[in-house]
Structures are given as structure tokens and as C-alpha cells.
Design a protein around this motif. Structure first.
Motif, mmCIF file in Angstrom:
data_model
loop_
_atom_site.group_PDB
_atom_site.id
_atom_site.type_symbol
_atom_site.label_atom_id
_atom_site.label_comp_id
_atom_site.label_asym_id
_atom_site.label_seq_id
_atom_site.Cartn_x
_atom_site.Cartn_y
_atom_site.Cartn_z
ATOM 1 N N LYS A 89 1.434 62.132 -19.882
ATOM 2 C CA LYS A 89 2.092 62.979 -19.196
ATOM 3 C C LYS A 89 2.109 64.350 -19.829
ATOM 4 C CE LYS A 89 4.818 59.546 -16.616
ATOM 5 N NZ LYS A 89 6.182 59.485 -16.114
ATOM 6 N N GLY A 90 1.829 64.452 -21.065
ATOM 7 C CA GLY A 90 1.960 65.807 -21.714
ATOM 8 C C GLY A 90 2.541 65.662 -23.331
ATOM 9 N N ILE A 91 3.322 66.598 -23.739
ATOM 10 C CA ILE A 91 3.760 66.602 -25.196
ATOM 11 C C ILE A 91 5.231 66.239 -24.737
ATOM 12 C CG2 ILE A 91 4.147 67.910 -26.977
ATOM 13 C CD1 ILE A 91 1.566 69.367 -26.404
ATOM 14 N N ARG A 92 5.613 65.511 -25.823
ATOM 15 C CA ARG A 92 7.170 64.941 -25.808
ATOM 16 C C ARG A 92 7.546 65.296 -27.368
ATOM 17 N NH1 ARG A 92 9.686 58.865 -25.005
ATOM 18 N NH2 ARG A 92 11.687 59.313 -25.571
ATOM 19 N N GLU A 107 5.840 73.220 -17.423
ATOM 20 C CA GLU A 107 6.929 72.319 -16.924
ATOM 21 C C GLU A 107 7.653 72.297 -18.199
ATOM 22 O OE1 GLU A 107 8.850 68.764 -14.294
ATOM 23 O OE2 GLU A 107 6.540 69.222 -14.268
ATOM 24 N N ILE A 108 8.930 72.300 -18.380
ATOM 25 C CA ILE A 108 9.743 71.809 -19.410
ATOM 26 C C ILE A 108 10.965 71.065 -18.803
ATOM 27 C CG2 ILE A 108 11.520 72.467 -21.290
ATOM 28 C CD1 ILE A 108 9.645 74.762 -21.584
ATOM 29 N N HIS A 109 11.007 69.847 -19.206
ATOM 30 C CA HIS A 109 12.307 68.904 -18.712
ATOM 31 C C HIS A 109 12.682 68.121 -19.899
ATOM 32 C CE1 HIS A 109 10.085 65.262 -18.236
ATOM 33 N NE2 HIS A 109 9.067 66.193 -18.008
ATOM 34 N N SER A 110 14.032 67.746 -19.657
ATOM 35 C CA SER A 110 14.800 67.030 -20.737
ATOM 36 C C SER A 110 14.683 65.007 -20.460
ATOM 37 C CB SER A 110 16.254 67.120 -21.010
ATOM 38 O OG SER A 110 16.807 67.080 -19.890
ATOM 39 N N ARG A 111 15.235 64.492 -21.237
ATOM 40 C CA ARG A 111 15.101 62.989 -20.603
ATOM 41 C C ARG A 111 16.255 62.880 -19.890
ATOM 42 N NH1 ARG A 111 15.751 59.597 -26.527
ATOM 43 N NH2 ARG A 111 18.070 61.093 -26.387
ATOM 44 N N LYS A 112 16.102 61.793 -19.131
ATOM 45 C CA LYS A 112 17.208 61.576 -18.061
ATOM 46 C C LYS A 112 18.618 61.435 -18.553
ATOM 47 C CE LYS A 112 13.523 59.006 -15.375
ATOM 48 N NZ LYS A 112 13.360 57.739 -14.612
ATOM 49 N N ASP A 113 18.770 61.065 -19.782
ATOM 50 C CA ASP A 113 20.232 60.824 -20.285
ATOM 51 C C ASP A 113 20.844 61.681 -21.221
ATOM 52 O OD1 ASP A 113 18.136 60.264 -22.212
ATOM 53 O OD2 ASP A 113 19.339 58.506 -22.850
ATOM 54 N N SER A 114 19.991 62.922 -21.203
ATOM 55 C CA SER A 114 20.499 63.883 -22.203
ATOM 56 C C SER A 114 20.130 65.478 -21.621
ATOM 57 C CB SER A 114 19.784 63.904 -23.327
ATOM 58 O OG SER A 114 18.506 64.065 -23.295
ATOM 59 N N PRO A 115 20.919 66.554 -21.821
ATOM 60 C CA PRO A 115 20.645 67.793 -21.108
ATOM 61 C C PRO A 115 19.580 68.577 -21.977
ATOM 62 C CG PRO A 115 22.478 67.919 -22.458
ATOM 63 C CD PRO A 115 22.177 66.350 -22.668
ATOM 64 N N LEU A 116 19.016 69.668 -21.429
ATOM 65 C CA LEU A 116 18.130 70.352 -22.140
ATOM 66 C C LEU A 116 18.891 71.699 -22.501
ATOM 67 C CD1 LEU A 116 15.075 71.225 -22.668
ATOM 68 C CD2 LEU A 116 14.884 72.359 -20.255
ATOM 69 N N VAL A 117 18.661 71.897 -24.087
ATOM 70 C CA VAL A 117 19.307 73.113 -24.487
ATOM 71 C C VAL A 117 18.223 73.978 -25.023
ATOM 72 C CG1 VAL A 117 21.137 73.866 -26.388
ATOM 73 C CG2 VAL A 117 21.320 71.409 -25.211
ATOM 74 N N LEU A 118 18.455 75.209 -24.735
ATOM 75 C CA LEU A 118 17.534 76.279 -25.426
ATOM 76 C C LEU A 118 18.544 77.417 -25.979
ATOM 77 C CD1 LEU A 118 15.315 77.308 -22.069
ATOM 78 C CD2 LEU A 118 14.748 75.794 -24.008
ATOM 79 N N GLN A 119 18.262 77.447 -27.357
ATOM 80 C CA GLN A 119 19.423 78.343 -28.341
ATOM 81 C C GLN A 119 18.427 79.258 -29.052
ATOM 82 O OE1 GLN A 119 21.471 75.439 -30.660
ATOM 83 N NE2 GLN A 119 22.511 77.143 -31.928
#
Length: 312
Positions: A89-92, A107-119
Motif C-alpha cells: 500500500k505504500g511506505i510505512r 496521503e498521510i495517515h496514522s495507525r488506527k490506534d494512535s494519532p498522527l503528530v506533526l512536530q
């Protein structure tokens, strides 16, 4: 003339003897020893060659060791390296990742059980461009403010996708069921406000106030003010105008009280003696619309030439 044949015979003999001697010399063993010349690299050239070969061997060993160490540290595998995994599906990316150069992805998405943090140490900027490379939208999250530059900004509900908030050059739309302003100073509007309904929270008072200017409520079909379980108060510093150009002003209540009305005087000899005991008054209206009280009598005691009407 006779000596020429003898000379030819002698020359032939000498030539034959030279040939014989020449052929015999080729078959005789040589007594001289052949000189031998050494072939190869000797001396300081040989030592330099061995040194360079040894240095090349050491360099190869060090490079091989460094390559193995890098592969071990970076965790190179068949699927990827380190926290980077290449999937169908892409790069993990797993864990914390740092990008020093621009990142171009679809597209950028996180795992189902964790948020996506851009810092970022300064700010986080997300740009959108068209096929010509021109900037069409930008979202910047900084230490002081969050800025969005686009033609239209929308906030939608997660369940049904309806627009909760939208803003463009023409108008700002709030689609939520309730608009709550929790500040102590309330909501401040620099221009006019158009709304079909203004309601306070349950068990809370609704207050519309203009501290330094006038408060105007207008509607082409009428304005309705209702307080079903409380009092309705209208307070002003100077004058309160209730004006109807084509209709009437209808006051419907069990009791209608008009406080602090001025009391006029009635120049009558019969009423002067009982003025101290006067308890019933008549409500009078001046030609300019001012109300005042006048001591009640047998007839009307209202006078258009009263001092209250003249000096008001």
C-alpha cells in the motif's frame, strides 16, 4: 692476357675456403659464458609495492566492516531499513521520523490506534499546489497563531458531513445548532447582526446591551421579545421610544405601572385644601407626548397649559 684465368681460379678457391670456414665455425662449441640479466622488482620499489598492497587490503577490510556496521545499525532488511517499511500500500514509518528536506506524498495517515503528530521547532506548514505549481492553499501552525490561506475554509461534522463552520470572502457561516460565547464581555459585533432567533441558556438571563451607543432591532414583519418565565426589562439613560407608524402600541397586563411620573398642580380652591390628603390621581398626556399625574377631581384636571407640559 694469360694471367686472367689464373686469377679467377684463385678467387674461387678463396671464396670456397671462406665458406667452409664459416660453416665449420657454426658447429664449433662456444667457449664464452652468456651474461644473465635479473628480471623483476627489487629494492625500494618492491617494498613500496608491498606497502601499497597491504594498505589496499586494510582499506578493503575497513570498508567491509563499516558496511556491515551500517547495515546492522540502520537495520536494513528485505522490506526496508530502520523504521521504514515498504509495503504493497505504500511506505510505512514506525516511531519518530525526521525529514530535513521537503516531503511530497499523496496521503498521510496514522495507525488506527494512535494519532498522527506533526512536530516542528518553529512551525508546521502544509501547502497545496495545482498542476502548474502555483500555491492554491496553505495551512500554517505556528507558536502564536494558526493561519489558513485559501478561497474557502470549512469545518464539517464527522457523522453526517454537514458544514459546521465555513468562511470565504463573502460571508462566514456557522452551521452548528448552538453558538456559545463564554467570554465575560460577551460577543462584540462591529456591524449589524442578522439572526432569526436569539436565546439564552436555560436558567440564564439574556442581555442585549450597548454601553455607549443606541441599540436598534429592526424587522420587516415585526420584532417579538418574549420572556416566558421571567421579567423583561428595557433600561436606557435618556429616552425610550416606542413608535408605531401604521399600527398601535398594545400593552396587555394585569397591572401597568408607570413609576416616577411628575405630579402636576390643579389650580382649584376646592382641591387646595384636600391636596395633602390626595390619594387618587389622573394620568395626563401633554401635546408633546409626555405623561404626568394630576390630582383627580370631579371632572378632568388635565391641562395642556400645565407647567410640566410647558417646560418639558
Amino acid at each position: 692476357m694469360d694471367s686472367s684465368p689464373d686469377l679467377d681460379i684463385e678467387e674461387l678457391k678463396m671464396t670456397r675456403e671462406q665458406y667452409i670456414l664459416a660453416t665449420q665455425q657454426n658447429h664449433l662449441p662456444r667457449t664464452e659464458t652468456a651474461q644473465l640479466y635479473p628480471v623483476g622488482i627489487y629494492g625500494w620499489r618492491k617494498r613500496c609495492l608491498y606497502f601499497f598492497v597491504l594498505l589496499l587490503l586494510v582499506t578493503m577490510i575497513v570498508n567491509l566492516a563499516m558496511t556491515i556496521w551500517i547495515l546492522k545499525v540502520m537495520n536494513f532488511t528485505v522490506d526496508g531499513m530502520g523504521n521504514l517499511r515498504v509495503t504493497k500500500k505504500g511506505i510505512r514509518l514506525e516511531g519518530i521520523s525526521e525529514f530535513l528536506l521537503p516531503l511530497y506524498v499523496k496521503e498521510i495517515h496514522s495507525r488506527k490506534d494512535s494519532p498522527l503528530v506533526l512536530q516542528s521547532d518553529r512551525n508546521v506548514t502544509v501547502n497545496a499546489r495545482n498542476h502548474m505549481g502555483q500555491l492554491t492553499g496553505q495551512l500554517t501552525v505556528g507558536a502564536d497563531a494558526v493561519e489558513a490561506q485559501c478561497k474557502r475554509f470549512e469545518v464539517r461534522a464527522r457523522e453526517d458531513g454537514r458544514v459546521l463552520f465555513s468562511a470565504d470572502e463573502d460571508a462566514i457561516t456557522i452551521g452548528a445548532e448552538k453558538l456559545k460565547v463564554t467570554g465575560t464581555e460577551g460577543a462584540v459585533f462591529g456591524r449589524s447582526v442578522e439572526t432569526p432567533h436569539i436565546r439564552a441558556e436555560p436558567s440564564q438571563d439574556l442581555r442585549l446591551e450597548s454601553p455607549t451607543r443606541s441599540l436598534i432591532m429592526e424587522a420587516p414583519r415585526g420584532v417579538q421579545v418574549s420572556a416566558a418565565a421571567g421579567d423583561f426589562k428595557a433600561t436606557c439613560r435618556k429616552e425610550l421610544h416606542l413608535q408605531s407608524t401604521e399600527g398601535e402600541i398594545f400593552l396587555n397586563a394585569d397591572k401597568i405601572r408607570l413609576g416616577n411620573l411628575p405630579t402636576g398642580s390643579f389650580s382649584s380652591s376646592s382641591s387646595s385644601s384636600s391636596n395633602s390628603r390626595q390619594t387618587v390621581y389622573e394620568l395626563c398626556v401633554c401635546p408633546n407626548g409626555k405623561l404626568y399625574l394630576s390630582p383627580a377631581g370631579v371632572g378632568s384636571t388635565c391641562q395642556s397649559s400645565s407647567t410640566i407640559c410647558l417646560w418639558s
